[in-house]
Design an enzyme around this catalytic site. Sequence first.
Site, PDB file in Angstrom:
ATOM      1  N   TYR A  41       0.815  -1.093   0.019  1.00  0.00           N
ATOM      2  CA  TYR A  41       0.015   0.021  -0.091  1.00  0.00           C
ATOM      3  C   TYR A  41       0.918   1.345  -0.073  1.00  0.00           C
ATOM      4  O   TYR A  41       0.540   2.353  -0.639  1.00  0.00           O
ATOM      5  CB  TYR A  41      -0.865   0.138   1.143  1.00  0.00           C
ATOM      6  CG  TYR A  41      -1.889  -1.139   1.275  1.00  0.00           C
ATOM      7  CD1 TYR A  41      -3.040  -1.256   0.253  1.00  0.00           C
ATOM      8  CD2 TYR A  41      -1.801  -2.374   1.951  1.00  0.00           C
ATOM      9  CE1 TYR A  41      -4.084  -2.117   0.281  1.00  0.00           C
ATOM     10  CE2 TYR A  41      -2.521  -3.366   1.914  1.00  0.00           C
ATOM     11  CZ  TYR A  41      -3.823  -3.300   0.992  1.00  0.00           C
ATOM     12  OH  TYR A  41      -4.599  -4.411   1.126  1.00  0.00           O
TER      13      TYR A  41
ATOM     14  N   CYS B  63      -6.155  -5.696  -7.400  1.00  0.00           N
ATOM     15  CA  CYS B  63      -5.988  -5.269  -5.749  1.00  0.00           C
ATOM     16  C   CYS B  63      -5.596  -6.410  -5.063  1.00  0.00           C
ATOM     17  O   CYS B  63      -4.790  -6.256  -3.873  1.00  0.00           O
ATOM     18  CB  CYS B  63      -7.201  -4.592  -5.170  1.00  0.00           C
ATOM     19  SG  CYS B  63      -8.483  -5.611  -5.490  1.00  0.00           S
ATOM     20  N   HIS B  64      -5.624  -7.634  -5.667  1.00  0.00           N
ATOM     21  CA  HIS B  64      -5.090  -8.783  -4.801  1.00  0.00           C
ATOM     22  C   HIS B  64      -3.590  -8.853  -4.768  1.00  0.00           C
ATOM     23  O   HIS B  64      -3.000  -9.371  -4.211  1.00  0.00           O
ATOM     24  CB  HIS B  64      -5.706 -10.229  -5.632  1.00  0.00           C
ATOM     25  CG  HIS B  64      -5.199 -10.437  -6.711  1.00  0.00           C
ATOM     26  ND1 HIS B  64      -5.854  -9.850  -7.757  1.00  0.00           N
ATOM     27  CD2 HIS B  64      -4.325 -10.945  -7.498  1.00  0.00           C
ATOM     28  CE1 HIS B  64      -5.407 -10.006  -8.955  1.00  0.00           C
ATOM     29  NE2 HIS B  64      -4.291 -10.959  -8.953  1.00  0.00           N
TER      30      HIS B  64
ATOM     31  N   GLU C 118      -0.590 -16.930  -9.813  1.00  0.00           N
ATOM     32  CA  GLU C 118       0.273 -16.140 -10.407  1.00  0.00           C
ATOM     33  C   GLU C 118       1.678 -16.384 -10.218  1.00  0.00           C
ATOM     34  O   GLU C 118       2.546 -15.594 -10.654  1.00  0.00           O
ATOM     35  CB  GLU C 118      -0.100 -14.555 -10.061  1.00  0.00           C
ATOM     36  CG  GLU C 118      -1.500 -14.270 -10.423  1.00  0.00           C
ATOM     37  CD  GLU C 118      -1.772 -12.740 -10.379  1.00  0.00           C
ATOM     38  OE1 GLU C 118      -1.362 -11.968  -9.950  1.00  0.00           O
ATOM     39  OE2 GLU C 118      -2.986 -12.378 -10.725  1.00  0.00           O
TER      40      GLU C 118
ATOM     41  N   ASN D  41     -12.703  -1.244  -4.745  1.00  0.00           N
ATOM     42  CA  ASN D  41     -12.526  -1.618  -6.173  1.00  0.00           C
ATOM     43  C   ASN D  41     -13.431  -2.207  -6.840  1.00  0.00           C
ATOM     44  O   ASN D  41     -13.939  -3.093  -6.554  1.00  0.00           O
ATOM     45  CB  ASN D  41     -11.221  -2.160  -6.032  1.00  0.00           C
ATOM     46  CG  ASN D  41     -10.630  -3.003  -7.518  1.00  0.00           C
ATOM     47  OD1 ASN D  41     -11.055  -2.302  -8.483  1.00  0.00           O
ATOM     48  ND2 ASN D  41      -9.742  -3.771  -7.539  1.00  0.00           N
TER      49      ASN D  41
END
Length: 156
Positions: free
Chosen positions: A88, A118-119, A145, A110
């Site tokens: 952040y 945002c993950h 990912e 979001n």
Amino acid sequence: MNIKAFCKNNKIIRIFLNFKEEYIIDYNLNQEDIVSCPTIDKLLVDSFNGKYVDFTKYTDLDLLDVTEFEMKVYKETMKIPKGEVRTYKQIGDAIETKGYRAVGNALNKNPLAIIVPCHRVVGSNKKLTGFAGGIEMKKTMLSNEGIKVKGDKAYF
């Protein structure tokens, strides 16, 4: 997992990671020009499962009902490549604000989860925090990912 997208003028305006019917009223999605997008839903599930999907032709951030600050946060977050994470604080520094909690609050609202990834944003201590789909979903998405996740922390 119940991912559902809503579109206006063939562009996504809202994505729900855990859709419930009452959201149609809660988020004012019962307007004539807002429709459910089953084709997008499938693409979102593919993306959730780690496949590359180019959502460019389905998105227009200018259609979103968000503040200027939120828009800055979303645009910066969209720059995070698959397989990477940011904090952040890093997002805040990139948009020239010390309001790191405000960055978190913007990401909490979001409207385009998965597309605005945002993950991929974690606390400065690498802790997985706040996510509309829940922390377990965040862990799964990051793992899909290639991000190593152990307990409630991401390792990068």
